[in-house]
Design an enzyme around this catalytic site. Structure first.
Site, PDB file in Angstrom:
ATOM      1  N   GLU A 114      10.586  -6.036  -5.684  1.00 56.50           N
ATOM      2  CA  GLU A 114       9.946  -5.689  -4.412  1.00 56.50           C
ATOM      3  C   GLU A 114      10.781  -4.603  -3.736  1.00 56.50           C
ATOM      4  OE1 GLU A 114       7.294  -6.450  -2.247  1.00 56.50           O
ATOM      5  OE2 GLU A 114       8.405  -5.199  -0.843  1.00 56.50           O
TER       6      GLU A 114
ATOM      7  N   CYS B 127      -5.871  -5.607  -4.249  1.00 57.18           N
ATOM      8  CA  CYS B 127      -6.609  -5.623  -2.983  1.00 57.18           C
ATOM      9  C   CYS B 127      -7.492  -4.378  -2.870  1.00 57.18           C
ATOM     10  CB  CYS B 127      -5.640  -5.712  -1.800  1.00 57.18           C
ATOM     11  SG  CYS B 127      -4.417  -4.397  -1.806  1.00 57.18           S
TER      12      CYS B 127
ATOM     13  N   CYS C 152     -19.304 -14.054  16.725  1.00 53.11           N
ATOM     14  CA  CYS C 152     -18.517 -13.475  17.816  1.00 53.11           C
ATOM     15  C   CYS C 152     -19.363 -12.445  18.562  1.00 53.11           C
ATOM     16  CB  CYS C 152     -17.274 -12.810  17.209  1.00 53.11           C
ATOM     17  SG  CYS C 152     -16.383 -11.778  18.363  1.00 53.11           S
TER      18      CYS C 152
HETATM   19  N1  SAH Z   1       2.781 -10.364  -4.182  1.00 52.54           N
HETATM   20  C1  SAH Z   1       3.100 -10.483  -2.786  1.00 52.54           C
HETATM   21  C2  SAH Z   1       2.977  -9.200  -1.978  1.00 52.54           C
HETATM   22  C3  SAH Z   1       1.894  -8.245  -2.361  1.00 52.54           C
HETATM   23  S1  SAH Z   1       1.667  -6.933  -1.211  1.00 52.54           S
HETATM   24  C4  SAH Z   1       2.290 -11.585  -2.150  1.00 52.54           C
HETATM   25  O1  SAH Z   1       1.306 -12.020  -2.717  1.00 52.54           O
HETATM   26  O2  SAH Z   1       2.645 -12.040  -1.083  1.00 52.54           O
HETATM   27  C5  SAH Z   1       2.397  -5.581  -2.060  1.00 52.54           C
HETATM   28  C6  SAH Z   1       3.898  -5.526  -1.957  1.00 52.54           C
HETATM   29  O3  SAH Z   1       4.353  -4.409  -2.697  1.00 52.54           O
HETATM   30  C7  SAH Z   1       4.447  -5.338  -0.545  1.00 52.54           C
HETATM   31  O4  SAH Z   1       5.351  -6.379  -0.290  1.00 52.54           O
HETATM   32  C8  SAH Z   1       5.145  -3.979  -0.595  1.00 52.54           C
HETATM   33  O5  SAH Z   1       6.303  -3.943   0.205  1.00 52.54           O
HETATM   34  C9  SAH Z   1       5.491  -3.851  -2.044  1.00 52.54           C
HETATM   35  N2  SAH Z   1       5.652  -2.494  -2.606  1.00 52.54           N
HETATM   36  C10 SAH Z   1       5.037  -1.350  -2.255  1.00 52.54           C
HETATM   37  N3  SAH Z   1       5.363  -0.350  -3.085  1.00 52.54           N
HETATM   38  C11 SAH Z   1       6.217  -0.867  -4.002  1.00 52.54           C
HETATM   39  C12 SAH Z   1       6.895  -0.331  -5.145  1.00 52.54           C
HETATM   40  N4  SAH Z   1       6.754   0.924  -5.510  1.00 52.54           N
HETATM   41  N5  SAH Z   1       7.668  -1.153  -5.866  1.00 52.54           N
HETATM   42  C13 SAH Z   1       7.816  -2.457  -5.528  1.00 52.54           C
HETATM   43  N6  SAH Z   1       7.212  -3.022  -4.452  1.00 52.54           N
HETATM   44  C14 SAH Z   1       6.408  -2.235  -3.705  1.00 52.54           C
END
Ligand code: SAH
Length: 573
Positions: A334, A410, A73
């Site tokens: 979640e 991540c 890019c």
């Molecule tokens: N496992 C899922 C999302 C991972 S991202 C996938 O692979 O698609 C992390 C997620 O944690 C997000 O959806 C966020 O909203 C949630 N999250 C953040 N803090 C949290 C908490 N204290 N308890 C439960 N969920 C939480």
């Protein structure tokens, strides 16, 4: 040597920082140079200087690194979205692997890391299934769209991002043409005036379904029908929508959506599982690699069909449903209620009855549920945001003693911190696999398998089972010899029980717990009696002699209650 602002230095780049910046030394003074890659010799201008280090701006590449490639890019440097585009993909994967390893060693204190080969992509471009293009005006008044230049809100004009799908360009050409024709103004952040803020495009990689959603600072768009007609000429279009966002903030999407044409969602698949994705849904942006990431998580979970699994931070239940294919029961947690609604819909869509979802914080829901039901889990999967897991959650995991913990991360720094906590409390690092979800950027995802650490001496190998036979016969003869006496027997019954799938806490742990919590000393014999009463198998080799005269002491009520409490605490009953 010390350097000051505006000094020019020449240096060889030896290392790469966690944000992809090149790192080199000039006379012992460390300089971080954005856009320089390992192996380059560069001239840089010091922009900010501290005592021993400074930040330099790349002025000239004197000798390019052999690992340098021409970015695909032309805006790679200005845009800042792809920090690593100038580095060969092979070296990018090496960088990511060593980033994970470095964190596990330095923060986690691990050595001999069981690292698997990073899962990279064959084609590390055009992998994003979602793009949000801001719309604005150029200095000469033309309507433009593209990406914000790194850390600013000025738009770099580019309708053809190398990470997005190739259809993006055609969509943007048509949207801009429509705005010009109907004299629709782009939104201006400074004045809060103008209509079109962003164009959101979502693409189903496995279904070729495309959604176009215009985010507008108003209710209606001039010439909606004409826009629909134009966008429908792109064969993949199945959904045209508007999202209303009249707020003067940086949040891209508003809450209200309106369908202009087609269906209000697209469908896509990860592995065998289908998902309905609306403009507001969270969905992983790189579906190819997501399938591989979840595949790894599933592999590490080692499910046979009988397991109870928790999927914490489950989002829309993507990992949960993957696991539900092979588990007896999956429970997801979640924090965002709308995501849990999606998770339930997706479970329904795919016909999974063996799932249950909870809205709330993982660190609150899990301890509450565990206290309420006392039910143990075989596997716990966590996929937290960058800040990692809350310590309350980690301590609940330790209490629940699942056989395996699968950690999807991540951010390898917080991953390392959390793994250290778990591995100091009875878990063992078994496998680590980095996954490249975002080629050309510095991000790296990691899947880790932890298993309960079992001391080898409690494993039932051949020698172990012979020892057990000997202990059992000693026990038998002891009882036979003294038929009329009450004898307290305190053999180490752990080994006897090691065949039982229900062995979760050792006899010693139960004794320690009872002593600590109730101030009572209990024998292994009493523990085994209570375990039996509770329907827990105590090992086939533990057969007390049936001699009529043998009087085996019976566990008093007070001790029985204390042992039951311990069994509950260890989630064995
Ligand atoms: N496992 C899922 C999302 C991972 S991202 C996938 O692979 O698609 C992390 C997620 O944690 C997000 O959806 C966020 O909203 C949630 N999250 C953040 N803090 C949290 C908490 N204290 N308890 C439960 N969920 C939480």
């Amino acid at each position: 040597m010390e350097y000051r602002k505006n000094d020019i230095v020449t240096l060889k780049i030896e290392d790469c920082g966690i944000d992809g910046e090149g790192i080199g030394k000039a006379d012992g003074f460390t300089v971080f140079v954005k856009d320089a890659v390992i192996g380059d010799t560069v001239r840089a201008k010091i922009m900010k200087a501290k005592k021993n280090y400074g930040y330099g701006r790349l002025e000239e590449i004197i000798t390019p690194s052999p690992d340098r490639v021409e970015p695909k890019c032309q805006f790679a440097r200005q845009c800042g979205g792809c920090q690593l585009q100038a580095l060969s993909y092979e070296k990018q994967l090496e960088f990511k692997t060593s980033k994970v390893r470095g964190h596990l060693e330095r923060i986690g204190g691990f050595t001999d890391i069981p690292m698997e080969k990073i899962l990279g992509m064959e084609q590390p471009f055009h992998y994003r299934n979602k793009a949000q293009f801001p719309v604005g005006k150029s200095k000469d008044g033309r309507i433009i769209t593209g990406f914000y230049a790194g850390r600013t809100h000025s738009i770099i004009e580019n309708r053809d991002c190398a990470l997005g799908v190739t259809q993006n360009k055609e969509v943007l050409d048509r949207v801009i043409a429509h705005m010009e024709k109907f004299n629709i103004q782009p939104y201006d952040e400074n004045t809060g005036k103008g209509l079109v803020r962003h164009v959101l495009i979502r693409y189903g990689f496995f279904t070729d379904e495309m959604m176009v959603c215009l985010i507008i600072n108003g209710e209606k768009l001039p010439g909606e029908e004409a826009l629909v007609k134009s966008l429908c000429q792109i064969p993949e279009t199945v959904s045209v929508m508007v999202n209303v966002n009249k707020k003067r903030n940086n949040v891209i999407l508003g809450e209200k959506v309106r369908l202009l044409w087609g269906q209000p969602y697209i469908t896509d698949k990860i592995g065998e599982i289908s998902y309905q994705i609306s403009p507001l849904s969270f969905f992983q942006v790189n579906p190819y690699q997501t399938g591989r990431l979840y595949g790894k998580a599933l592999e590490y979970a080692q499910l046979s069909g009988n397991e109870t699994v928790w999927d914490l931070y489950c989002g829309i239940g993507t990992i949960s449903l993957f696991l539900a294919q092979k588990a007896k029961m999956v429970r997801g947690v979640e924090i965002i209620p709308a995501a849990i609604e999606n998770a339930k819909e997706n479970a329904c869509l795919n016909g999974f009855a063996n799932t249950e979802f909870f809205v709330g914080k993982a660190e609150e829901v899990l301890p509450e549920q565990f206290a309420r039901t006392g039910e143990r889990a075989d596997v716990i999967v966590v996929d937290p945001p960058r800040k990692g897991c809350d310590e309350t959650l980690l301590s609940t995991i330790i209490e629940m003693q699942p056989d395996r913990v699968v950690y999807v991360s991540c951010d390898s720094a917080t991953l390392a911190r959390d793994l250290k906590y778990l591995c100091e409390r009875g878990y063992e690092l078994k496998k680590v696999c980095p996954v490249d979800m975002f080629p050309n950027t510095v991000s790296v995802e990691t899947v880790v398998l932890l298993s309960q650490y079992r001391d080898k001496s409690t494993c039932l190998d051949e020698r172990g089972s012979r020892q057990i036979e000997m202990q059992a016969s000693r026990l038998a003869s002891l009882l036979a010899q003294k038929p009329d006496d009450t004898i307290e027997i305190d053999l180490d019954l752990d080994e006897l029980d090691a065949t039982s799938a229900e062995l979760k806490a050792t006899y010693q742990e139960i004794k320690d717990y009872v002593l600590k919590e109730f101030g009572l000393k209990v024998s292994s014999l009493y523990i085994s009696q209570v375990k039996r009463k509770c329907g827990i198998e105590v090992g086939e080799n533990y057969n007390l002699p049936k001699s009529e005269n043998a009087r085996v002491p019976q566990c008093p009520k007070e001790k029985e209650d204390a042992i039951k409490a311990a069994l509950k605490y260890y989630a064995m009953i």
